[in-house]
Design a protein around this motif. Structure first.
Motif, PDB file in Angstrom:
ATOM      1  N   ILE A 126      32.500  38.486  49.484  1.00 15.19           N
ATOM      2  CA  ILE A 126      31.673  39.614  49.058  1.00 15.19           C
ATOM      3  C   ILE A 126      30.464  39.763  49.975  1.00 15.19           C
ATOM      4  O   ILE A 126      30.070  40.873  50.339  1.00 15.19           O
ATOM      5  CB  ILE A 126      31.231  39.419  47.596  1.00 15.19           C
ATOM      6  N   ASP A 165      32.099  40.983  53.570  1.00 21.77           N
ATOM      7  CA  ASP A 165      32.826  42.254  53.554  1.00 21.77           C
ATOM      8  C   ASP A 165      32.049  43.362  52.849  1.00 21.77           C
ATOM      9  O   ASP A 165      32.212  44.544  53.164  1.00 21.77           O
ATOM     10  CB  ASP A 165      34.189  42.057  52.883  1.00 21.77           C
ATOM     11  N   PRO A 208      32.099  44.786  49.610  1.00 25.50           N
ATOM     12  CA  PRO A 208      32.755  45.878  48.876  1.00 25.50           C
ATOM     13  C   PRO A 208      31.796  46.580  47.927  1.00 25.50           C
ATOM     14  O   PRO A 208      32.020  47.732  47.543  1.00 25.50           O
ATOM     15  CB  PRO A 208      33.877  45.161  48.123  1.00 25.50           C
ATOM     16  N   LEU A 213      37.460  40.032  42.776  1.00 22.56           N
ATOM     17  CA  LEU A 213      38.100  40.484  44.007  1.00 22.56           C
ATOM     18  C   LEU A 213      39.590  40.759  43.823  1.00 22.56           C
ATOM     19  O   LEU A 213      40.192  41.471  44.626  1.00 22.56           O
ATOM     20  CB  LEU A 213      37.898  39.447  45.114  1.00 22.56           C
ATOM     21  N   ASN A 256      33.848  52.016  43.608  1.00 19.81           N
ATOM     22  CA  ASN A 256      32.419  52.019  43.938  1.00 19.81           C
ATOM     23  C   ASN A 256      31.951  53.471  44.022  1.00 19.81           C
ATOM     24  O   ASN A 256      32.201  54.166  45.005  1.00 19.81           O
ATOM     25  CB  ASN A 256      32.163  51.298  45.261  1.00 19.81           C
TER      26      ASN A 256
END
Length: 369
Positions: A193, A196, A198, A240, A246
Motif C-alpha cells: 500500500i 503502490d 491504491p 488488498l 477509490n
C-alpha cells in the motif's frame, strides 16, 4: 626497486624482506593513505559547495556517503598497496588481500546504509504520519538485507563455508515465516500500500458494502470511517484482496436516471421530452449532456433514460447540480402538461354465474327484511 640512502638497511631482514623493503612499503602505505584521504577531502569540499548552490539531492546524497568513508578502511587500502612491494609469501599475501577486500565490502555496506537511510528519510518526509511506520519498516528490512549479504560475503572471503549457514538461516526463516505468516502477510500488504498507493488517507473508498474515508494506514490494519460515523477496521492483507473503489480519484461522474411517464401521454409530448431534457441539462455549468431516449415499455409507465457527465469528483457539487436538473424537469413538465407515472395495478372482477347472482340477491333481500 632500490633506494640509495636506504642501502645500510639491506643487511637486516624480517619475514624474508630487508628493512629497506619494509621502509619502502611503509612510505608507499603512508603516501597512498594520505593521497586517498586528500582526494576524499577534496571531493567532499567540491560536492558540498555544489550542493549548497544547486540544492541537488544527488549531490547531497554523495556528500553524506563520502563523509562516512572511514580512515580505518583507507588505511587498510594503503597497507594493501604497500604490501605489493614486499615478498610475504602466499599465506601472508592472501591474508592482506582478504583484509583489503573485507574493508572494501564493509565500506560499500556503509555507503549503501547511508543511501538507504537518506532514501527512507526522504520517503517519510513526502508521506503522511500514518505511513511513516511502513517506511521505517521497509528501510529496516532493506538495511538488514544489505548487511546480511555483506557479512556473508566477508565470511566467504575469509574462507568460511557459508553453505551450511545459509541453509540453516533458510530453514529458520521458513519456520518463523510459517509461525507468523498472517502478520507477515499484513506487513507486506502495508508495504505494498505504501509503495503502490491504491488509496491514501482522506480518500473516499468503497470496499464491498463499506463506504467511508480512509482514516489510518498502519502496519497491520487500515481504518475507514464509515458514513454512519463508525470506524471499520480492515486487515491489510484482506483489504488488498478486495476490489477497492477509490472515489477521490474520480475525474468526472457519469449520472444516469430514468423518468417514468404515464400511459396516455400524447405522441407529440413524448417526442418533445428528449429535447426538453437536452435543453435543461446543457444549460447547467460543468455538465456534459450525453443522451435522452425512450427505451422501455414498462408495466405501468413509459420509461426514458437520461445520461450526462458532471465535470467534478465533488459529491456535494454533483448533488447540487442533479437537484437543479430534477427541479427544472419537474417545472417544465408541469408547464407542458406531461404527467409522471405512478405504480398502478388494475384488478378486473369477472361477473358471477346466474345461479350465484340470484342466490346473492335473495340473501341480500332477506338480510334487508
Amino acid at each position: 626497486m632500490s633506494v640509495p640512502y636506504l642501502a645500510p638497511l639491506r643487511q637486516f631482514s624480517f619475514l624474508n624482506n630487508s628493512l629497506e623493503d619494509w621502509a619502502l612499503a611503509l612510505i608507499v602505505t603512508v603516501l597512498a593513505t594520505a593521497a586517498m584521504a586528500f582526494v576524499r577531502s577534496l571531493v567532499l569540499r567540491r560536492l558540498a559547495a555544489s550542493s549548497a548552490l544547486t540544492e541537488a539531492r544527488l549531490d547531497s546524497l554523495v556528500v553524506k556517503m563520502l563523509s562516512r568513508t572511514y580512515l580505518l578502511f583507507i588505511l587498510a587500502f594503503g597497507i594493501y598497496f604497500g604490501s605489493t612491494f614486499l615478498e610475504l609469501g602466499r599465506t601472508h599475501d592472501l591474508f592482506v588481500s582478504r583484509v583489503a577486500v573485507a574493508a572494501l565490502l564493509v565500506q560499500l555496506a556503509v555507503w549503501g546504509d547511508v543511501g538507504l537511510r537518506a532514501w527512507r528519510d526522504q520517503l517519510r518526509l513526502a508521506q503522511d504520519g500514518a505511513r511513516r511506520n511502513s517506511s521505517a519498516v521497509l528501510g529496516f528490512i532493506l538495511r538488514l538485507t544489505l548487511w546480511t549479504i555483506v557479512v556473508l560475503m566477508v565470511l566467504d572471503n575469509f574462507g568460511v563455508n557459508i553453505t551450511a549457514l545459509v541453509a540453516s538461516l533458510g530453514v529458520g526463516g521458513i519456520a518463523v515465516a510459517l509461525a507468523v505468516q498472517n502478520i507477515l502477510g499484513d506487513l507486506f500488504a502495508s508495504l505494498s500500500i505504501t509503495l503502490d498507493k491504491p488509496f491514501e488517507i482522506g480518500d473516499f473508498i468503497i470496499v464491498g458494502d463499506v463506504l467511508g474515508s480512509v482514516e489510518h494506514i498502519g502496519l497491520k490494519t487500515t481504518r475507514v470511517r464509515g458514513l454512519g460515523g463508525e470506524q471499520v477496521v480492515f486487515s491489510n492483507g484482506d483489504l488488498l484482496k478486495s476490489r477497492i473503489h477509490n472515489h477521490k480519484r474520480m475525474e468526472t461522474r457519469r449520472v444516469s436516471f430514468v423518468l417514468r411517464i404515464a400511459y396516455g401521454t400524447s405522441e407529440e409530448l413524448l417526442c418533445r421530452i428528449p429535447r426538453i431534457i437536452r435543453e435543461i441539462v446543457t444549460a447547467k455549468p460543468n455538465v456534459d449532456f450525453e443522451r435522452a431516449h425512450f427505451f422501455m415499455w414498462g408495466e405501468w409507465s413509459l420509461n426514458f433514460e437520461i445520461v450526462y457527465h458532471f465535470r467534478s469528483p465533488d459529491y456535494i457539487l454533483h448533488m447540487d447540480a442533479q437537484q437543479d436538473i430534477f427541479l427544472e424537469i419537474y417545472r417544465r413538465f408541469e408547464q407542458e402538461g406531461i404527467r409522471f407515472a405512478h405504480p398502478l395495478s388494475i384488478v378486473r372482477l369477472a361477473d358471477p354465474p346466474a345461479g350465484m347472482a340470484q342466490g346473492l340477491g335473495a340473501a341480500g333481500a332477506a338480510w334487508r327484511h
